[in-house]
Design a protein around this motif. Structure first.
Motif, short mmCIF file in Angstrom:
data_model
loop_
_atom_site.label_atom_id
_atom_site.label_comp_id
_atom_site.label_asym_id
_atom_site.label_seq_id
_atom_site.Cartn_x
_atom_site.Cartn_y
_atom_site.Cartn_z
N ALA A 50 0.83 -1.20 0.00
CA ALA A 50 0.00 0.00 0.00
C ALA A 50 0.87 1.26 0.00
CB ALA A 50 -0.93 -0.01 1.21
N ALA A 51 1.96 1.24 0.78
CA ALA A 51 2.86 2.39 0.80
C ALA A 51 3.49 2.62 -0.56
CB ALA A 51 3.95 2.19 1.87
N VAL A 86 0.38 10.81 3.46
CA VAL A 86 1.35 11.13 2.41
C VAL A 86 1.88 12.52 2.71
CG1 VAL A 86 1.75 11.46 -0.05
CG2 VAL A 86 0.14 9.70 0.72
N TRP A 87 3.17 12.63 2.89
CA TRP A 87 3.83 13.92 3.14
C TRP A 87 4.65 14.27 1.91
CZ3 TRP A 87 3.52 16.54 7.89
CH2 TRP A 87 2.79 15.87 8.87
N HIS A 88 4.57 15.54 1.48
CA HIS A 88 5.34 16.01 0.34
C HIS A 88 6.12 17.26 0.76
CE1 HIS A 88 5.94 18.07 -3.61
NE2 HIS A 88 6.39 16.85 -3.88
N GLU A 89 7.43 17.16 0.67
CA GLU A 89 8.32 18.24 1.06
C GLU A 89 8.01 18.74 2.48
OE1 GLU A 89 8.13 21.11 -2.09
OE2 GLU A 89 9.32 19.84 -3.43
N GLY A 90 7.79 17.79 3.39
CA GLY A 90 7.59 18.13 4.80
C GLY A 90 6.18 18.56 5.17
N ARG A 91 5.27 18.58 4.20
CA ARG A 91 3.88 19.00 4.48
C ARG A 91 2.93 17.84 4.23
NH1 ARG A 91 2.52 24.02 1.12
NH2 ARG A 91 0.57 23.74 2.23
N LEU A 92 1.95 17.68 5.10
CA LEU A 92 0.95 16.64 4.94
C LEU A 92 0.08 16.98 3.73
CD1 LEU A 92 -0.37 14.07 6.11
CD2 LEU A 92 -1.78 15.56 7.53
N SER A 93 0.13 16.13 2.70
CA SER A 93 -0.64 16.42 1.50
C SER A 93 -1.88 15.55 1.36
CB SER A 93 0.23 16.28 0.25
OG SER A 93 0.67 14.95 0.10
N MET A 94 -1.88 14.38 1.99
CA MET A 94 -3.06 13.51 1.91
C MET A 94 -3.03 12.55 3.10
SD MET A 94 -4.36 11.00 -1.22
CE MET A 94 -2.77 11.12 -1.95
N ARG A 95 -4.21 12.24 3.61
CA ARG A 95 -4.30 11.27 4.70
C ARG A 95 -5.68 10.65 4.70
NH1 ARG A 95 -6.96 13.06 9.36
NH2 ARG A 95 -7.62 15.23 9.21
N ALA A 130 7.75 4.62 3.88
CA ALA A 130 8.51 4.57 2.64
C ALA A 130 8.68 5.98 2.11
CB ALA A 130 7.79 3.69 1.61
N HIS A 131 9.61 6.15 1.20
CA HIS A 131 9.79 7.47 0.57
C HIS A 131 9.90 7.31 -0.93
CE1 HIS A 131 14.04 6.58 0.01
NE2 HIS A 131 14.11 6.26 1.28
N VAL A 137 8.90 12.74 -0.93
CA VAL A 137 7.61 12.19 -0.54
C VAL A 137 7.84 11.12 0.52
CG1 VAL A 137 5.61 10.86 -1.31
CG2 VAL A 137 6.58 12.61 -2.79
N GLN A 138 7.13 11.23 1.64
CA GLN A 138 7.15 10.21 2.67
C GLN A 138 5.73 9.68 2.84
OE1 GLN A 138 8.48 13.42 3.82
NE2 GLN A 138 10.42 12.80 2.96
N VAL A 139 5.62 8.37 2.92
CA VAL A 139 4.33 7.72 3.05
C VAL A 139 4.35 6.82 4.28
CG1 VAL A 139 2.78 6.02 1.99
CG2 VAL A 139 3.87 7.75 0.57
N TYR A 140 3.26 6.87 5.04
CA TYR A 140 3.07 6.00 6.19
C TYR A 140 1.76 5.25 5.99
CZ TYR A 140 6.36 9.19 8.47
OH TYR A 140 7.45 9.95 8.78
N VAL A 141 1.81 3.94 6.18
CA VAL A 141 0.60 3.12 6.16
C VAL A 141 0.63 2.30 7.45
CG1 VAL A 141 -0.73 1.36 4.96
CG2 VAL A 141 0.64 2.98 3.65
N GLY A 142 -0.43 2.44 8.24
CA GLY A 142 -0.45 1.76 9.53
C GLY A 142 -1.72 0.97 9.75
N GLU A 143 -1.61 -0.01 10.64
CA GLU A 143 -2.75 -0.86 10.98
C GLU A 143 -2.75 -1.06 12.49
OE1 GLU A 143 -4.49 -5.05 9.39
OE2 GLU A 143 -2.33 -4.84 9.49
N GLN A 144 -3.94 -0.97 13.08
CA GLN A 144 -4.06 -1.16 14.51
C GLN A 144 -3.76 -2.62 14.87
OE1 GLN A 144 -7.92 0.15 15.74
NE2 GLN A 144 -7.50 2.28 15.24
N LEU A 145 -2.96 -2.81 15.92
CA LEU A 145 -2.59 -4.17 16.31
C LEU A 145 -3.78 -4.98 16.78
CD1 LEU A 145 0.84 -3.74 18.10
CD2 LEU A 145 0.38 -4.48 15.77
#
Length: 154
Positions: A50-51, A86-95, A130-131, A137-145
């Motif tokens: 997904a990332a 999704v972060w782009h150049e240090g700013r949150l662009s999508m979540r 991932a980047h 671009v930095q991307v985080y994909v998380g899932e609750q344990l």
């Protein structure tokens, strides 16, 4: 004399039944641990995939850097326990709508790719980071344990 063989037979039977019971318990515990490990591997792979898709999508976007939440439809019963940013150049662009506005990594730490388990709010999460190729671009994909645990118990 007839009492001795019966007593010996009873003790041997108890010993054999005890050994069989312990063997079954050990097998059940080892099977459960192996199933949990395999489930974690599978779900970690889905987070990484997904990332990667989000990194590619962001690279092809029109460059709109406005923070906006994506209210994605719930397609699966575990979907509400998965979040992305999704972060782009240090700013949150999508979540996703259930993702926090702060980066999904420990406070005070710099961005680091890969998997980690951390607390976000009151929940424990498994997060893949991932980047993009140019590292803008930095991307985080998380899932609750707890959703992972409920899959294992279902």
């Amino acid at each position: 004399m007839s009492g001795v063989p019966r007593s010996l037979q009873g003790r041997l039977l108890a010993l054999v039944l005890g050994a069989v019971a312990l063997t079954w318990i050990a097998a059940a515990v080892l099977t459960t641990l192996d199933a949990r490990h395999e489930l974690d591997e599978l779900l970690d792979g889905h987070l990484a995939q997904a990332a990667a898709l989000l990194v590619v999508q962001q690279a092809r976007s029109d460059g709109d850097d406005d923070d906006h939440a994506v209210d994605a439809p719930t397609l699966h019963k575990y979907a509400p326990q998965v979040a992305f940013q999704v972060w782009h150049e240090g700013r949150l662009s999508m979540r996703s709508s259930n993702a926090p506005r702060e980066p999904m990594h420990p406070a005070g730490e710099r961005f680091r790719t890969g998997l980690r388990t951390l607390s976000i709010g009151d929940e424990r999460w498994r997060v893949f980071a991932a980047h993009g190729a140019e590292r803008d671009v930095q991307v985080y994909v998380g899932e609750q344990l707890r959703s992972r645990a409920s899959i294992l118990l279902a």
